[in-house]
Design a protein around this motif. Structure first.
Motif, PDB file in Angstrom:
ATOM      1  N   ILE A 291     -68.788 107.363  64.999  1.00  0.00           N
ATOM      2  CA  ILE A 291     -67.861 107.492  65.825  1.00  0.00           C
ATOM      3  C   ILE A 291     -69.039 107.393  67.270  1.00  0.00           C
ATOM      4  O   ILE A 291     -69.999 108.244  67.082  1.00  0.00           O
ATOM      5  N   GLN A 292     -68.673 106.520  68.030  1.00  0.00           N
ATOM      6  CA  GLN A 292     -69.631 106.151  69.249  1.00  0.00           C
ATOM      7  C   GLN A 292     -68.980 106.474  70.538  1.00  0.00           C
ATOM      8  O   GLN A 292     -68.296 105.745  71.341  1.00  0.00           O
ATOM      9  N   ALA A 293     -68.956 107.698  71.041  1.00  0.00           N
ATOM     10  CA  ALA A 293     -68.156 108.223  72.252  1.00  0.00           C
ATOM     11  C   ALA A 293     -69.426 108.232  73.124  1.00  0.00           C
ATOM     12  O   ALA A 293     -70.227 107.829  73.272  1.00  0.00           O
ATOM     13  N   GLU A 294     -69.157 109.570  73.987  1.00  0.00           N
ATOM     14  CA  GLU A 294     -70.383 109.823  74.932  1.00  0.00           C
ATOM     15  C   GLU A 294     -71.611 110.469  74.147  1.00  0.00           C
ATOM     16  O   GLU A 294     -72.749 110.263  74.471  1.00  0.00           O
ATOM     17  N   LYS A 295     -71.183 110.902  73.035  1.00  0.00           N
ATOM     18  CA  LYS A 295     -72.287 111.026  72.079  1.00  0.00           C
ATOM     19  C   LYS A 295     -72.022 110.446  70.678  1.00  0.00           C
ATOM     20  O   LYS A 295     -70.742 110.100  70.464  1.00  0.00           O
ATOM     21  N   SER A 296     -72.718 110.235  69.738  1.00  0.00           N
ATOM     22  CA  SER A 296     -72.469 109.376  68.530  1.00  0.00           C
ATOM     23  C   SER A 296     -72.540 110.508  67.226  1.00  0.00           C
ATOM     24  O   SER A 296     -73.719 111.199  67.307  1.00  0.00           O
ATOM     25  N   ALA A 297     -71.848 110.051  66.325  1.00  0.00           N
ATOM     26  CA  ALA A 297     -71.986 110.908  65.145  1.00  0.00           C
ATOM     27  C   ALA A 297     -71.631 109.985  64.059  1.00  0.00           C
ATOM     28  O   ALA A 297     -70.913 109.067  63.876  1.00  0.00           O
ATOM     29  N   LEU A 298     -72.862 110.234  62.965  1.00  0.00           N
ATOM     30  CA  LEU A 298     -72.629 109.371  61.761  1.00  0.00           C
ATOM     31  C   LEU A 298     -72.214 110.247  60.473  1.00  0.00           C
ATOM     32  O   LEU A 298     -72.896 111.230  60.388  1.00  0.00           O
ATOM     33  N   PHE A 299     -71.109 109.806  60.000  1.00  0.00           N
ATOM     34  CA  PHE A 299     -70.589 110.841  58.746  1.00  0.00           C
ATOM     35  C   PHE A 299     -71.305 110.124  57.361  1.00  0.00           C
ATOM     36  O   PHE A 299     -71.053 108.848  57.035  1.00  0.00           O
ATOM     37  N   ASP A 300     -71.818 110.812  56.575  1.00  0.00           N
ATOM     38  CA  ASP A 300     -71.959 110.836  55.014  1.00  0.00           C
ATOM     39  C   ASP A 300     -72.733 109.517  54.727  1.00  0.00           C
ATOM     40  O   ASP A 300     -72.108 108.513  54.404  1.00  0.00           O
ATOM     41  N   PRO A 301     -73.946 109.327  55.209  1.00  0.00           N
ATOM     42  CA  PRO A 301     -74.792 107.986  54.658  1.00  0.00           C
ATOM     43  C   PRO A 301     -74.705 107.960  53.287  1.00  0.00           C
ATOM     44  O   PRO A 301     -74.634 109.120  52.257  1.00  0.00           O
ATOM     45  N   PRO A 302     -74.891 106.866  52.457  1.00  0.00           N
ATOM     46  CA  PRO A 302     -74.727 106.476  51.154  1.00  0.00           C
ATOM     47  C   PRO A 302     -76.036 107.069  50.396  1.00  0.00           C
ATOM     48  O   PRO A 302     -76.954 107.503  50.820  1.00  0.00           O
ATOM     49  N   GLY A 303     -75.757 107.107  48.994  1.00  0.00           N
ATOM     50  CA  GLY A 303     -77.023 107.722  48.276  1.00  0.00           C
ATOM     51  C   GLY A 303     -78.177 106.374  48.136  1.00  0.00           C
ATOM     52  O   GLY A 303     -78.203 105.374  48.871  1.00  0.00           O
ATOM     53  N   GLY A 304     -79.167 106.770  47.267  1.00  0.00           N
ATOM     54  CA  GLY A 304     -80.517 105.886  47.183  1.00  0.00           C
ATOM     55  C   GLY A 304     -80.039 104.286  46.705  1.00  0.00           C
ATOM     56  O   GLY A 304     -80.828 103.576  47.011  1.00  0.00           O
ATOM     57  N   SER A 305     -79.046 103.980  46.106  1.00  0.00           N
ATOM     58  CA  SER A 305     -78.652 102.686  45.682  1.00  0.00           C
ATOM     59  C   SER A 305     -78.405 101.824  46.714  1.00  0.00           C
ATOM     60  O   SER A 305     -78.668 100.648  46.849  1.00  0.00           O
ATOM     61  N   PHE A 306     -78.035 102.495  47.891  1.00  0.00           N
ATOM     62  CA  PHE A 306     -77.683 101.544  49.191  1.00  0.00           C
ATOM     63  C   PHE A 306     -78.762 101.639  50.288  1.00  0.00           C
ATOM     64  O   PHE A 306     -78.366 101.226  51.434  1.00  0.00           O
ATOM     65  N   THR A 307     -79.588 102.743  50.116  1.00  0.00           N
ATOM     66  CA  THR A 307     -80.376 102.981  51.406  1.00  0.00           C
ATOM     67  C   THR A 307     -81.132 101.888  52.227  1.00  0.00           C
ATOM     68  O   THR A 307     -80.908 101.600  53.348  1.00  0.00           O
TER      69      THR A 307
END
Length: 573
Positions: A48-64
């Motif tokens: 979510i990129q609003a006045e502040k931004s939030a990233l949800f649930d980055p993937p595991g090491g296979s996709f880092t």
């Protein structure tokens, strides 16, 4: 057949100020059972990129690597304020470490158990963590005032779901997903996902159906139009159907004739992985499994599970040559509670020694328990072959349980057989699930019942049958008021009244209540309620039959469906 394509990250704007980053693989990725359909998978992250931004649930090491490259290259991802985690595991830690190297200013938002896991994993690095319980609101601006629901399960003790009222998206992490990989971001072709969704549920949630129902109940306070899932397509077109299916699948598990209590703790995840594989073998064999992470529950819950189950399986890691304290406590409860007629099973994982497994096996053997499978000892991380063996052990345990039930069933003559058929027939009489509430002095009283029927038109009246040992001293003479709370399908209020309570414990402490005009408690999560007054009481063997007139009533949720109790026999509720 799997496609031979490289892993990639699919990025798309899905709603106001909201993007999805789907890390995709067409490989099986892991050897755990839930990936066995071999349709690949997606590890979904959201931003979510609003006045502040939030990233949800980055993937595991296979996709880092590919995930962080996409995050860095994309023009909208210049600054991150918050990292919101639905759960924490060792696989995801690798990506989080790399992400914090790039953006050390991030505040991590997660549940308190997840915060503890992060502090242990980053013991030499200060973290900016904001643990939430579920009542907090995180304002990102532009209407994105995020709300939270703490949804722990034995498998994910730190589970957290997040709701964004601006887009009406509920970020559900491990709930409602499927392990499939294609180009469809949404579930337009949801009918084709039926088998994959059911398989995903059976692998991940069947053995924790009680906690899944509790989680869905907590999510009910939101009004989402989408489920932003952790794996597979976003649930947009089949949300109501899928929620209902989850509740039906949970109910199917709970209605199985035989049950197993599966007790464990896990230090590094290996014992838990073995537990889930055994549970899969049991549920595939149509055995109800109550999966209990002994680190999360009170001893009373373990005792209740052992008393009610037909068999039990107990597993432990070995730490410093010993079983963790929680497992020693659980073993003591098993030895003091379980009937010797119950079948037992033992498993565990270890690094250099396996004393905890030997302890569990030896104490249960000395106590005279029969074992449903040979004790399972797993060194370090279980392999695919080991997990297949664990599933087979679960199936073997199920067969032993069914065989034992047949052996112990009394041989019946024609009259006894007729009695069984009669009990089965009576059991087909269904009733609405209700909670009778009253006042016992200054203490609120509540009892679950489904033996309720309308008795008269004028005056409006009902009959209620209550067990003598539960209702004595409370509803024992005419003129006493009470409230009949008619429960709603899909909510788990009934669980509160099924649990054993300690003396003096307030069963209503975690429920939303009000007081009726007759002074008795109203359950605000009920579908409807009736204010009643006892007119007469009849002695009916092991029950009291109350006739009561209705003085007032109200429907609390006009669109809800009444919860109904289905039974297989008249010999049990």
């Amino acid at each position: 057949m799997l496609q031979t394509r490289p892993r990639d990250v699919q990025v798309a704007e899905i709603a106001q100020d909201t993007w999805i980053l789907r890390s995709r693989t067409w490989d099986r990725l892991k050897f755990e059972t839930e990936y066995a359909r071999q349709k690949g998978t997606t590890a979904n992250s959201y931003l979510i990129q609003a006045e502040k931004s939030a990233l949800f649930d980055p993937p595991g090491g296979s996709f880092t690597d590919i995930f962080l490259k996409e995050l860095h290259d994309h023009q909208y991802f210049q600054k991150l304020d918050y990292l919101i985690l639905g759960h924490v595991n060792s696989n995801r830690i690798e990506t989080i470490k790399r992400l914090l190297e790039i953006a050390p200013q991030i505040t991590i938002v997660c549940s308190r158990p997840a915060a503890n896991s992060l502090k242990a994993a980053f013991s030499n690095q200060p973290l900016n963590i904001n643990p939430v319980r579920g009542e907090e609101v995180l304002d990102l601006g532009k209407g994105h005032e995020l709300q939270f629901a703490f949804t722990p399960t034995p498998r994910w003790v730190d589970g957290l779901c997040t709701y964004d009222p601006a887009t009406r998206i509920l970020y559900t992490d491990k709930f409602f997903g499927a392990h499939v990989c294609d180009d469809a971001i949404f579930d337009e072709n949801w009918k084709q996902l039926d088998d994959d969704r059911h398989y995903y549920f059976d692998c991940l949630h069947a053995a924790q159906s009680k906690q899944v129902e509790d989680a869905i109940d907590k999510m009910a306070r939101f009004r989402p139009k989408w489920y932003a899932v952790g794996h597979g397509p976003i649930v947009r077109y089949s949300l109501s159907r899928l929620k209902l299916e989850y509740l039906e699948w949970c109910e199917q598990q709970e209605n199985q004739e035989l049950s197993v209590a599966l007790l464990y703790t896990s230090a590094y995840g290996n014992t838990a992985t073995v537990a889930h594989a055994i549970a899969k073998g049991l549920t595939d064999a149509e055995i109800k499994v109550e999966l209990i992470n002994c680190e999360l529950v009170d001893p009373s819950e373990i005792t209740a599970a052992i008393e009610q189950c037909d068999g039990f399986v107990i597993g432990s890691p070995t730490l410093g040559g010993h079983a963790p304290t929680q497992m020693q406590t659980a073993l003591g409860l098993v030895l003091s509670t379980a009937s010797k007629t119950k079948i037992a099973g033992v498993f565990g994982s270890y690094g250099w020694s396996g004393e905890a497994i030997d302890l569990l096996e030896g104490r249960l053997q000395d106590a005279g328990f029969a074992f449903g499978f040979d004790t399972i000892r797993v060194k370090f991380t279980p392999s695919e072959e080991v997990l297949q063996h664990c599933e087979a052990a679960g199936a073997e345990f199920a067969q032993a349980l069914k065989k034992m039930k047949k052996i112990r069933a009394p041989r019946q003559g024609a009259v006894e057989a007729q009695t069984d058929r009669t009990e089965q027939a009576i059991g087909r009489v269904v009733g609405s699930l209700c909670v009778v509430t009253a006042n016992q002095g200054e203490t609120p009283f509540g009892i679950l019942t489904s033996w309720v029927s309308q008795a008269t038109f004028n005056p409006p009246g009902i009959t209620v049958a209550l067990p003598k040992d539960r209702a004595e001293g409370v509803l024992d003479h005419p003129e006493i008021p009470f409230v009949l709370n008619i429960l709603k399908e899909g909510r788990n209020v009934r669980r509160t009244f099924l649990k054993a309570t300690a003396p003096g414990e307030n069963r209503f402490a975690e429920l939303s209540t009000d007081h009726a005009s007759n002074g008795c408690p109203i359950l605000l999560d009920a579908l409807a309620y009736l204010e009643c007054k006892i007119e007469n009481r009849m002695d009916c063997g092991d029950h009291w039959l109350l006739y009561a007139t209705i003085e007032n009533g109200k429907v609390l949720e006009p669109t809800g469906v009444t919860a109904v109790q289905h039974r297989k026999t008249a010999s049990a509720y």
